[in-house]
Scaffold this active site. Structure first.
Site, PDB file in Angstrom:
ATOM      1  N   LYS A  22      27.649   0.680  -2.607  1.00 26.57           N
ATOM      2  CA  LYS A  22      27.281   0.742  -1.188  1.00 26.57           C
ATOM      3  C   LYS A  22      27.455   2.172  -0.725  1.00 26.57           C
ATOM      4  O   LYS A  22      28.238   2.923  -1.317  1.00 26.57           O
ATOM      5  CB  LYS A  22      28.213  -0.168  -0.375  1.00 26.57           C
ATOM      6  CG  LYS A  22      27.665  -0.579   0.968  1.00 26.57           C
ATOM      7  CD  LYS A  22      26.789  -1.801   0.859  1.00 26.57           C
ATOM      8  CE  LYS A  22      26.100  -2.127   2.159  1.00 26.57           C
ATOM      9  NZ  LYS A  22      25.407  -3.424   2.077  1.00 26.57           N
ATOM     10  N   ASP A  52      20.613  -1.248   5.074  1.00 25.64           N
ATOM     11  CA  ASP A  52      21.650  -2.090   5.672  1.00 25.64           C
ATOM     12  C   ASP A  52      21.604  -1.741   7.167  1.00 25.64           C
ATOM     13  O   ASP A  52      20.556  -1.255   7.633  1.00 25.64           O
ATOM     14  CB  ASP A  52      23.033  -1.797   5.044  1.00 25.64           C
ATOM     15  CG  ASP A  52      24.087  -2.849   5.394  1.00 25.64           C
ATOM     16  OD1 ASP A  52      24.111  -3.914   4.756  1.00 25.64           O
ATOM     17  OD2 ASP A  52      24.889  -2.628   6.332  1.00 25.64           O
TER      18      ASP A  52
HETATM   19  P1  NDP Z   1      20.068  -3.927  11.515  1.00 27.32           P
HETATM   20  O1  NDP Z   1      20.523  -2.541  11.784  1.00 27.32           O
HETATM   21  O2  NDP Z   1      18.624  -4.176  11.287  1.00 27.32           O
HETATM   22  O3  NDP Z   1      20.521  -4.888  12.689  1.00 27.32           O
HETATM   23  C1  NDP Z   1      21.851  -5.024  13.054  1.00 27.32           C
HETATM   24  C2  NDP Z   1      21.910  -5.807  14.351  1.00 27.32           C
HETATM   25  O4  NDP Z   1      23.243  -6.114  14.681  1.00 27.32           O
HETATM   26  C3  NDP Z   1      21.349  -5.021  15.518  1.00 27.32           C
HETATM   27  O5  NDP Z   1      20.764  -5.908  16.428  1.00 27.32           O
HETATM   28  C4  NDP Z   1      22.576  -4.367  16.125  1.00 27.32           C
HETATM   29  O6  NDP Z   1      22.440  -4.068  17.497  1.00 27.32           O
HETATM   30  C5  NDP Z   1      23.618  -5.437  15.881  1.00 27.32           C
HETATM   31  N1  NDP Z   1      24.942  -4.828  15.639  1.00 27.32           N
HETATM   32  C6  NDP Z   1      25.274  -3.952  14.668  1.00 27.32           C
HETATM   33  N2  NDP Z   1      26.553  -3.575  14.767  1.00 27.32           N
HETATM   34  C7  NDP Z   1      27.028  -4.251  15.816  1.00 27.32           C
HETATM   35  C8  NDP Z   1      28.297  -4.313  16.425  1.00 27.32           C
HETATM   36  N3  NDP Z   1      29.339  -3.580  15.951  1.00 27.32           N
HETATM   37  N4  NDP Z   1      28.428  -5.122  17.501  1.00 27.32           N
HETATM   38  C9  NDP Z   1      27.382  -5.848  17.975  1.00 27.32           C
HETATM   39  N5  NDP Z   1      26.152  -5.845  17.428  1.00 27.32           N
HETATM   40  C10 NDP Z   1      25.987  -5.054  16.374  1.00 27.32           C
HETATM   41  O7  NDP Z   1      20.928  -4.432  10.280  1.00 27.32           O
HETATM   42  P2  NDP Z   1      20.660  -5.689   9.326  1.00 27.32           P
HETATM   43  O8  NDP Z   1      20.002  -6.782  10.072  1.00 27.32           O
HETATM   44  O9  NDP Z   1      20.062  -5.173   8.086  1.00 27.32           O
HETATM   45  O10 NDP Z   1      22.165  -6.112   8.964  1.00 27.32           O
HETATM   46  C11 NDP Z   1      22.888  -7.106   9.686  1.00 27.32           C
HETATM   47  C12 NDP Z   1      24.024  -7.637   8.837  1.00 27.32           C
HETATM   48  O11 NDP Z   1      23.473  -8.223   7.651  1.00 27.32           O
HETATM   49  C13 NDP Z   1      25.021  -6.599   8.323  1.00 27.32           C
HETATM   50  O12 NDP Z   1      26.290  -7.219   8.208  1.00 27.32           O
HETATM   51  C14 NDP Z   1      24.503  -6.263   6.937  1.00 27.32           C
HETATM   52  O13 NDP Z   1      25.513  -5.736   6.115  1.00 27.32           O
HETATM   53  C15 NDP Z   1      24.059  -7.634   6.494  1.00 27.32           C
HETATM   54  N6  NDP Z   1      23.099  -7.707   5.398  1.00 27.32           N
HETATM   55  C16 NDP Z   1      21.912  -7.037   5.454  1.00 27.32           C
HETATM   56  C17 NDP Z   1      21.010  -7.146   4.429  1.00 27.32           C
HETATM   57  C18 NDP Z   1      19.673  -6.503   4.465  1.00 27.32           C
HETATM   58  O14 NDP Z   1      18.887  -6.724   3.541  1.00 27.32           O
HETATM   59  N7  NDP Z   1      19.322  -5.725   5.476  1.00 27.32           N
HETATM   60  C19 NDP Z   1      21.306  -7.949   3.225  1.00 27.32           C
HETATM   61  C20 NDP Z   1      22.551  -8.680   3.300  1.00 27.32           C
HETATM   62  C21 NDP Z   1      23.395  -8.532   4.346  1.00 27.32           C
HETATM   63  P3  NDP Z   1      21.439  -2.912  18.028  1.00 27.32           P
HETATM   64  O15 NDP Z   1      20.062  -3.491  17.928  1.00 27.32           O
HETATM   65  O16 NDP Z   1      21.865  -2.675  19.433  1.00 27.32           O
HETATM   66  O17 NDP Z   1      21.658  -1.743  17.129  1.00 27.32           O
HETATM   67  O1  2IT Z   2      24.368  -6.216   1.894  1.00 25.83           O
HETATM   68  C1  2IT Z   2      23.330  -6.264   1.193  1.00 25.83           C
HETATM   69  O2  2IT Z   2      23.208  -7.086   0.266  1.00 25.83           O
HETATM   70  C2  2IT Z   2      22.239  -5.354   1.522  1.00 25.83           C
HETATM   71  N1  2IT Z   2      22.347  -4.597   2.484  1.00 25.83           N
HETATM   72  C3  2IT Z   2      21.014  -5.304   0.648  1.00 25.83           C
HETATM   73  C4  2IT Z   2      21.284  -4.473  -0.579  1.00 25.83           C
HETATM   74  C5  2IT Z   2      20.089  -4.196  -1.450  1.00 25.83           C
HETATM   75  O3  2IT Z   2      20.282  -3.436  -2.400  1.00 25.83           O
HETATM   76  O4  2IT Z   2      18.994  -4.699  -1.202  1.00 25.83           O
END
Ligand code: NDP
Ligand code: 2IT
Length: 450
Positions: free
Chosen positions: A125, A165
């Protein structure tokens, strides 16, 4: 068991300044005692003390120039945690609260998540404390280029393959890839989450959210239930949340909430996926805009949230899909969910539930899918993107979606079977931790003391 407790005790002392990392380690170690009682070789080869230390931990300076001509400095990280079963694989997070401890917790979780997918991917990561909020397009591009100026020497299609992420989506992956290519003169699958026209995979944008819903369906199927017509809560409004909402609507469920860092939306008539996508992916605005443009939606700003709980989780529901960030569900939130009739939690985010919230779900015996199992669809589809890049082919939407669906079924099945094997069939935390750990630990033993 004393070996597990001994190692944990040492870590608690050494890493007291990295609470999220300790939380992730404590949760996994909590599942391993039963395995260690049966299998003494993990202790013999001191696997625990080895597995908690990243194989390589890179921390670097990122300097860039903002639109005012001022020089800005951020901290960059890439934690290459474990390569026993494949090249390091995992996302990059750009968020102001990123620290070494946050990246280590995410990297540690990633090792076991990637193992569960059944694909050949180790865990890693990275990220930066850079805050993308309020930055211009030019600033985002220059930051990504500056970040890659150091990262490029550590990554490669068969060594370490980053992805997105929080704060890193298709736009950032584009700028990162462009700079990687400029520096190395190579066009290869060194990053995943690329756009379709230059090596990306269909379904990768949708994969984490779709996967979290597929995982919930597997859990519910087991108890003769389904999501049709059911009220669901989703938190977050980013990549994972948006495609969770989309898939929930496709399967006939009713997602009624989303949230971002500024507030939450409650729409009793169901979240409108197209409006949500337009506001968050295209216009990049806050959810306040959603309430202005959709009369049935009620907006509550974070400043109006009570101190001890998040009002989103107090809305009665059948299923919850936390998809924002770590520790967004505390014990009060878990109690509120249970009180509101919640029967299923499928974690799209990484470690969204505190340890006591997790225990409350397990004690209530609801369907509880921990993040490393339920959100593995994203990285699994990254693995499918790597396969397509390596073979210079691209598969159809249906082909990738089917493979994703089968992988989520596989993760559910091995987590469930392992939970059964260790005497607690309802505990998918136990099952997924042991199943994920065992494969990595066995590979480490096979490969010797290195
Ligand atoms: P994004 O940046 O696309 O979206 C994150 C969302 O969560 C946004 O709406 C953001 O608000 C909100 N957010 C982030 N931090 C905070 C906080 N501290 N308090 C309140 N709201 C918050 O990220 P992802 O959707 O990609 O990721 C979301 C979660 O999923 C994370 O935990 C990530 O690690 C996990 N994840 C992501 C994967 C992926 O493929 N992208 C895969 C597996 C897990 P705002 O819009 O205002 O910024
Ligand atoms: O937390 C996760 O699994 C991710 N942000 C996706 C990682 C990836 O390599 O697609």
């Amino acid at each position: 068991m004393s070996y597990v407790n001994d190692v944990l005790g040492k870590l608690q002392h050494k890493f007291s300044h990295q609470p999220e990392f300790l939380q992730a380690v404590t949760e996994i170690f909590g599942s391993l005692s039963a395995l260690f009682e049966r299998e003494h070789r993990y202790q013999k080869y001191n696997i625990l003390e080895r597995i908690v230390i990243p194989e390589r931990n890179v921390s670097f300076r990122v300097t860039w120039v903002d639109d005012k001509g001022e020089v800005q400095v951020n901290q960059g990280y890439r934690v290459e945690f474990n390569s026993a079963i494949g090249p390091y694989k995992g996302g990059l997070r750009f968020h102001p609260n990123v620290s070494e401890g946050i990246i280590k917790f995410l990297g540690f979780e990633q090792v076991f998540k990637n193992s569960l997918t059944g694909l050949a991917m180790g865990g890693g990561k990275g990220g930066s404390n850079f805050d993308p909020k309020g930055k211009s397009e030019g600033e985002i591009m220059r930051f990504c280029q500056a970040f890659m100026n150091e990262l490029f020497r550590h990554i490669g299609a068969t060594t370490d393959v980053p992805a997105g992420d929080i704060g890193v989506g298709g736009r950032e992956i584009g700028y990162l890839f462009g700079q990687y290519k400029k520096l190395t003169n190579r066009f290869d699958g060194v990053l995943t989450g690329k756009a379709l026209g230059w090596g990306g995979s269909l379904v990768r944008p949708e994969a984490t959210g779709y996967g979290a819903v597929y995982f919930a369906q597997e859990m519910l199927n087991e108890i003769g239930q389904n999501l049709e017509g059911k009220v669901c809560l989703v938190s977050g409004a980013g990549n994972v949340a948006i495609y969770t909402v989309e898939k929930l609507l496709q399967v006939g469920a009713k997602p009624v909430t989303v949230s971002d860092s500024k507030g939450m939306i409650y729409d009793e008539s169901g979240i409108k996926a197209d409006l949500l996508k337009d506001i968050k992916e295209v216009r990049r605005e806050s959810l306040e805009t959603y309430a202005k443009e959709c009369k049935s939606a009620k907006y509550t700003p974070v400043s109006d949230y009570p101190k001890d709980h998040n009002p989103l989780w107090a809305i009665p529901c059948f299923a919850a899909f936390p998809s924002a960030t770590q520790n967004e569900i505390n014990l009060n939130d878990a109690k509120n969910l249970l009180k509101g009739g919640c029967k299923c939690v499928s974690e799209g985010a990484n470690m969204p539930s505190s340890i006591d919230a997790t225990n409350a779900f397990l004690e209530a015996k609801i369907c509880y899918g921990p993040g490393k199992a339920a959100n593995a669809g994203g990285v699994a589809t990254s693995g499918l993107e790597m396969s397509q890049n390596a073979s210079m082919l691209s598969w159809s939407f249906e082909e990738v979606d089917n493979k994703l669906h089968n992988i989520m079924k596989h993760i559910y099945r091995i987590s469930k079977e392992t939970a059964k094997e260790f005497g607690n069939p309802n505990d998918l935390v136990l099952g997924s931790n042991i199943a994920g750990f065992r494969k990595v630990a066995n590979a480490m033993i096979d490969q010797g003391i290195v």
